[in-house]
Design an enzyme around this catalytic site. Structure first.
Site, PDB file in Angstrom:
ATOM      1  N   GLN A 115     -37.168  -7.501   3.833  1.00  0.00           N
ATOM      2  CA  GLN A 115     -36.063  -7.716   2.895  1.00  0.00           C
ATOM      3  C   GLN A 115     -36.133  -6.732   1.727  1.00  0.00           C
ATOM      4  OE1 GLN A 115     -34.181 -10.894   3.659  1.00  0.00           O
ATOM      5  NE2 GLN A 115     -32.585  -9.774   2.591  1.00  0.00           N
ATOM      6  N   LYS A 130     -38.388 -14.060   0.430  1.00  0.00           N
ATOM      7  CA  LYS A 130     -37.956 -14.890   1.560  1.00  0.00           C
ATOM      8  C   LYS A 130     -38.643 -16.231   1.464  1.00  0.00           C
ATOM      9  CE  LYS A 130     -35.378 -14.344   5.277  1.00  0.00           C
ATOM     10  NZ  LYS A 130     -34.322 -13.323   5.544  1.00  0.00           N
ATOM     11  N   ASP A 170     -30.499 -18.383   6.056  1.00  0.00           N
ATOM     12  CA  ASP A 170     -31.061 -17.614   7.169  1.00  0.00           C
ATOM     13  C   ASP A 170     -30.978 -18.595   8.351  1.00  0.00           C
ATOM     14  OD1 ASP A 170     -32.703 -14.895   7.528  1.00  0.00           O
ATOM     15  OD2 ASP A 170     -33.695 -16.370   8.769  1.00  0.00           O
ATOM     16  N   SER A 382     -24.174 -11.003  -0.592  1.00  0.00           N
ATOM     17  CA  SER A 382     -24.790 -11.950  -1.528  1.00  0.00           C
ATOM     18  C   SER A 382     -24.860 -11.331  -2.926  1.00  0.00           C
ATOM     19  CB  SER A 382     -26.216 -12.303  -1.081  1.00  0.00           C
ATOM     20  OG  SER A 382     -26.203 -13.311  -0.090  1.00  0.00           O
TER      21      SER A 382
HETATM   22  N1  GLU Z   1     -31.100 -14.047   5.383  1.00  0.00           N
HETATM   23  C1  GLU Z   1     -30.267 -12.885   5.229  1.00  0.00           C
HETATM   24  C2  GLU Z   1     -31.068 -11.637   5.489  1.00  0.00           C
HETATM   25  O1  GLU Z   1     -31.943 -11.643   6.319  1.00  0.00           O
HETATM   26  C3  GLU Z   1     -29.481 -12.888   3.925  1.00  0.00           C
HETATM   27  C4  GLU Z   1     -30.273 -12.967   2.676  1.00  0.00           C
HETATM   28  C5  GLU Z   1     -29.441 -13.141   1.405  1.00  0.00           C
HETATM   29  O2  GLU Z   1     -28.211 -13.174   1.475  1.00  0.00           O
HETATM   30  O3  GLU Z   1     -30.071 -13.240   0.353  1.00  0.00           O
HETATM   31  O4  GLU Z   1     -30.855 -10.588   4.939  1.00  0.00           O
END
Ligand code: GLU
Length: 450
Positions: A115, A130, A170, A382
């Site tokens: 991430q 995460k 997620d 987001s």
């Molecule tokens: N879970 C998503 C990712 O893997 C989105 C994370 C978010 O929007 O903060 O990027």
């Protein structure tokens, strides 16, 4: 033979393995990036100074907590909750929450590490983090989901905030769960702090196009990648694994842009529908009825095949979008896909292809869009949601989607150009790892040893 880690970086990798024993997915994610960074430190040795890469591999903070909750029969369950705050050089920690029985600290660490680079590629002011739980939402009633989310937030609320850490969804966490968690946060803090979590509903601070963003973004990336070879999506035959949020909106956008999606799946099996997946039916089954994909075949009738177990990647297709989960596409699948005329892969899930599978794609000259770049549209939107919350604004779907498309094109071009600059033209994997790293590394250098 796959590439090896540069001698200068090998001690860093060995320490990661020693410190994080048994966390296979985390080792895999770190190894892939360190292999790419060999090219960077050969050219710019200063990036290997001041423990910068060591610091990047060590999360800033890791929180593990107990989540007790009571089911509809009155039985007490104990789950484990996690939040790994990986890196905040570029902004507050940002990343989703995963509720799935496979969740453990190694999985959350790999996701948080990925991430950090993904978020850097978006060019937006967000760090990487995460979280999640080994809670299994399958078959749980709405009340059970609510009680679990409330208990989870009972602890998590101490660690998050619009300037601290901003979770989202997620696997196993979507609009319903975000609503319950935001409600509990609001109650505990007595603050309507919309920017503390993203993926919210439209009535309480959500952004248009956030639900669609990961899938749409992956398709925008693949479209741009095809254009480098003067190809389009029109008439392509696509296979999309999974049937969750990412898969559904990938299928929608691919179909809109003229491709035919003939297969999708869940963890039990996959369906093959040569007429093209009926999106309305798929959405009804997965989003409203919350049923298994086998019901799609039953409802759609005769010509649709449901194959229990087995690999979705065995039939012919030109576009493959793994959008289910990590390490779902193996070397043998990759070989089969290449043999059957594959042109491009866009990773909708996080780390869905094994290193061996990626190697097969690259050797065969397949256009390969790695997850960090290809699925960054979700988190980018987001960040757009955070932007709207901060300015108490709400944009139209068209405006938000246009911004998403621009961001995805930007990420594509950055990865493409970085790959050229580092002597590996067309290699989006190295392009993404290097470009993401440079942004985080520059910010870390500027902020000093912290
Ligand atoms: N879970 C998503 C990712 O893997 C989105 C994370 C978010 O929007 O903060 O990027």
């Amino acid at each position: 033979m796959t590439e090896q880690i540069h001698a200068r970086l090998l001690p860093i990798f060995n320490q990661v393995i020693q410190r994080n024993a048994g966390e296979g997915e985390f080792h895999q994610a770190v190894k892939e990036v360190l292999v790419s960074l060999g090219r960077v430190v050969s050219k710019h040795p200063e990036y290997a100074e001041q423990g910068l890469i060591e610091r990047l591999c060590e999360p800033e903070r890791q929180i593990i907590f107990r989540v007790p909750w009571i089911d509809d029969e009155g039985k007490v369950h104990i789950n484990r909750g996690f939040r790994v705050q990986f890196n905040s050089a570029l902004g507050p920690y940002k990343g989703g929450l995963r509720f799935h029985p496979s969740v453990n600290v190694g999985i959350i660490k790999f996701l948080g590490f990925e991430q950090t680079f993904k978020n850097a590629l978006t060019g937006m002011p967000i760090g990487g983090g995460k979280g999640g739980s080994d809670f299994n939402p399958r078959g749980r009633s709405d009340h059970e989901i609510m009680r679990f989310c409330q208990s989870f937030m009972m602890e998590l609320h101490r660690h998050i905030g619009e300037y601290i850490d901003v979770p989202a969804g997620d696997i196993g966490v979507a609009g319903r769960e975000i609503g319950y968690m935001f409600g509990q946060f609001k109650r505990l803090t007595n603050r309507y702090e919309a920017g503390v979590i993203t993926g919210k509903g439209m009535l309480y601070g959500g952004s248009r196009a956030r639900t669609e963003a990961t899938g749409y973004g992956t398709v925008y990336f693949v479209e741009r990648m095809l254009a480098t070879r003067k190809l389009t999506l029109e008439g392509q035959r696509a296979v999309v694994s999974g049937s969750g949020n990412v898969a559904i909106y990938t299928i929608k956008k691919l179909t809109e842009l003229g491709a035919r999606v003939i297969a999708c799946s869940d963890s039990n099996g996959h369906v093959v529908d040569e007429d093209g997946i009926d999106l309305a039916l798929l959405q009804e089954i997965k989003e409203q009825r919350r049923e298994r994909i086998s019901h799609y075949a039953k409802a759609r009738g005769g010509h649709v095949k449901y194959i229990e177990g087995g690999s979705i990647w065995q039939g012919p297709c030109t576009i493959a979008i793994p959008a289910a989960t990590q390490n779902e596409l193996h070397e043998q699948d990759a070989k089969e896909l290449v043999k059957n005329g594959l042109i491009a892969v866009g990773e909708g899930a996080n780390m869905p292809s094994t290193p061996e599978a990626i190697h097969v794609f690259q050797e065969a000259g397949i256009l390969f869009a790695p997850a960090k770049a290809a699925n960054a549209g979700g988190v980018a939107t987001s960040a757009l949601e955070m932007q709207q919350n901060a300015s108490r604004d709400s944009w139209t779907f068209a405006e938000t989607d246009a911004r998403l498309a621009t961001i995805m094109r930007g990420i594509h071009d950055l990865c493409f150009e970085t790959a050229e600059e580092y002597g590996v033209p067309g290699d989006y994997l190295n392009g993404a790892n290097i470009a993401g790293f440079i942004r985080v590394a520059e910010a870390m250098k500027a902020l000093g040893v912290i």
